[in-house]
Scaffold this motif. Structure first.
Motif, PDB file in Angstrom:
ATOM      1  N   ARG A   3     -18.445  37.381  81.487  1.00 48.52           N
ATOM      2  CA  ARG A   3     -18.384  36.114  80.777  1.00 48.52           C
ATOM      3  C   ARG A   3     -19.553  35.991  79.820  1.00 48.52           C
ATOM      4  N   THR A 284     -11.274  31.656  84.908  1.00 53.09           N
ATOM      5  CA  THR A 284     -11.873  32.217  83.706  1.00 53.09           C
ATOM      6  C   THR A 284     -10.810  32.615  82.688  1.00 53.09           C
ATOM      7  N   ASP A 311     -14.436  28.478  83.536  1.00 44.91           N
ATOM      8  CA  ASP A 311     -14.748  29.145  82.273  1.00 44.91           C
ATOM      9  C   ASP A 311     -13.541  29.036  81.339  1.00 44.91           C
TER      10      ASP A 311
END
Length: 331
Positions: A3, A284, A311
């Protein structure tokens, strides 16, 4: 998961990577689309009345996780895996017996396949079909030959791809721990000695009273990369997940990671400890409709991993989780 642009808020408990999102304890993330799937009966979280209390999600009201649980419950008739050659003696390859029992159960409409107690070794990978229902009454530990050939598009020991109506109940999935052949995070999708359990495009999945532990090796090489990267579970896409009363312990990647647009997910009453990339649940690279509540998350000593991650995800609620961590330079 890899990330970027992380921003840690809410007392080092929750990691949110979208600047448009703000978090306060027991509040929801901003909804990018308030009407997202609002008319679908299988919606887990109602935008009008979800509060984070377990009672709200265990009633008989349309749209609750209990309704979804009932829909995939199937018949009470069971298939005993021992009748198809499953021994769980820690020596024999159990994959053929599991596959045979599962195929029979599916052909009969989706019956429970009951695993016997013992150490059940997989020497070859499995790609289970829709309506797979694996159940243990206690004492079943599924382990993996470090030299096994990985299967599926995500190179996994057990790969659920484009399937629906899956139940895993009461089974311990145990990885190999220390890497037999270190490969670093760059090669995690086919990391020798680091099998994992993956889902891609799976819908109506229930993980209950199960454990996923010791996948990968979180120790670092000279360049700071983990010796073998693996999550407890990774899900790419798919919809309608319920994870309850389960445990994710000692994995070198995330405890459980939902990626690439997974939608309508509830994680409740579960325990996360010493997972290295992120200790607790992760959403995410997109995703929506997440409800993370009533869990216990424990950070590994010396780890700088975040605890819960949202995320680039929308329409989420994180509430009533017990967090045990150590402050560090990331929060």
């Amino acid at each position: 998961m890899h990330r970027s642009r992380r921003t840690l808020v809410a007392g080092s408990v929750l990691l949110v990577t979208s600047a448009a999102l703000a978090f306060e304890p027991a509040q929801t993330g901003r909804k990018a689309n308030p009407a997202l799937d609002a008319t679908k009966p299988e919606r887990i979280i109602s935008s009008e009345n979800a509060t984070g209390d377990a009672a709200d999600l265990s009633s008989s009201t349309e749209g609750t996780s209990e309704r979804r649980l009932n829909r995939v419950r199937g018949t009470d008739t069971q298939i005993q895996a021992v009748e198809y050659g499953m021994k769980c003696d820690g020596v024999a390859d159990e994959a053929p017996a599991i596959l045979a029992a599962t195929n029979v159960a599916v052909s009969l409409g989706g019956r429970d396949v009951v695993f016997p107690p013992g150490t059940c070794l997989l020497k070859s990978g499995l790609t289970p079909p829709s309506r797979t229902r694996w159940v243990s009454r206690g004492g079943t530990v599924l382990t993996f030959d470090p030299n096994m050939t990985m299967v599926g598009s995500l190179k996994s020991a057990v790969s659920f791809e484009n399937v629906s109506d899956v139940l895993i109940d009461g089974i311990v999935f145990k990885g190999n721990g220390p890497a037999t052949q270190p490969c670093g995070s760059a090669g995690f999708e086919s990391c020798p000695g680091s099998p994992r359990v993956t889902f891609r495009g799976a819908t109506n999945v229930i993980i209950r009273d199960s454990t996923f532990r010791d996948f990968g090796d979180y120790r670092k090489d000279a360049n700071g990369k983990v010796l073998a990267y693996a999550q407890g579970i990774v899900a790419f896409g798919g919809t309608d997940w319920l994870v309850e009363n389960s445990r994710f312990i000692g994995n070198s990647g995330d405890g459980i990671a939902f990626s690439n647009g997974t939608r309508r997910v509830e994680v409740r009453g579960s325990y996360f400890e010493a997972n290295d990339d992120s200790s607790g649940p992760v959403c995410t690279i997109g995703g929506a409709g997440f409800h993370i509540h009533g869990n216990h998350v424990v950070q590994r000593s010396g780890s700088i991993a975040p605890l819960i991650v949202m995320d680039r995800c929308t329409d989420w609620q994180v509430s009533n989780n017990r967090i045990c961590g150590v402050a560090n330079q990331q929060g």
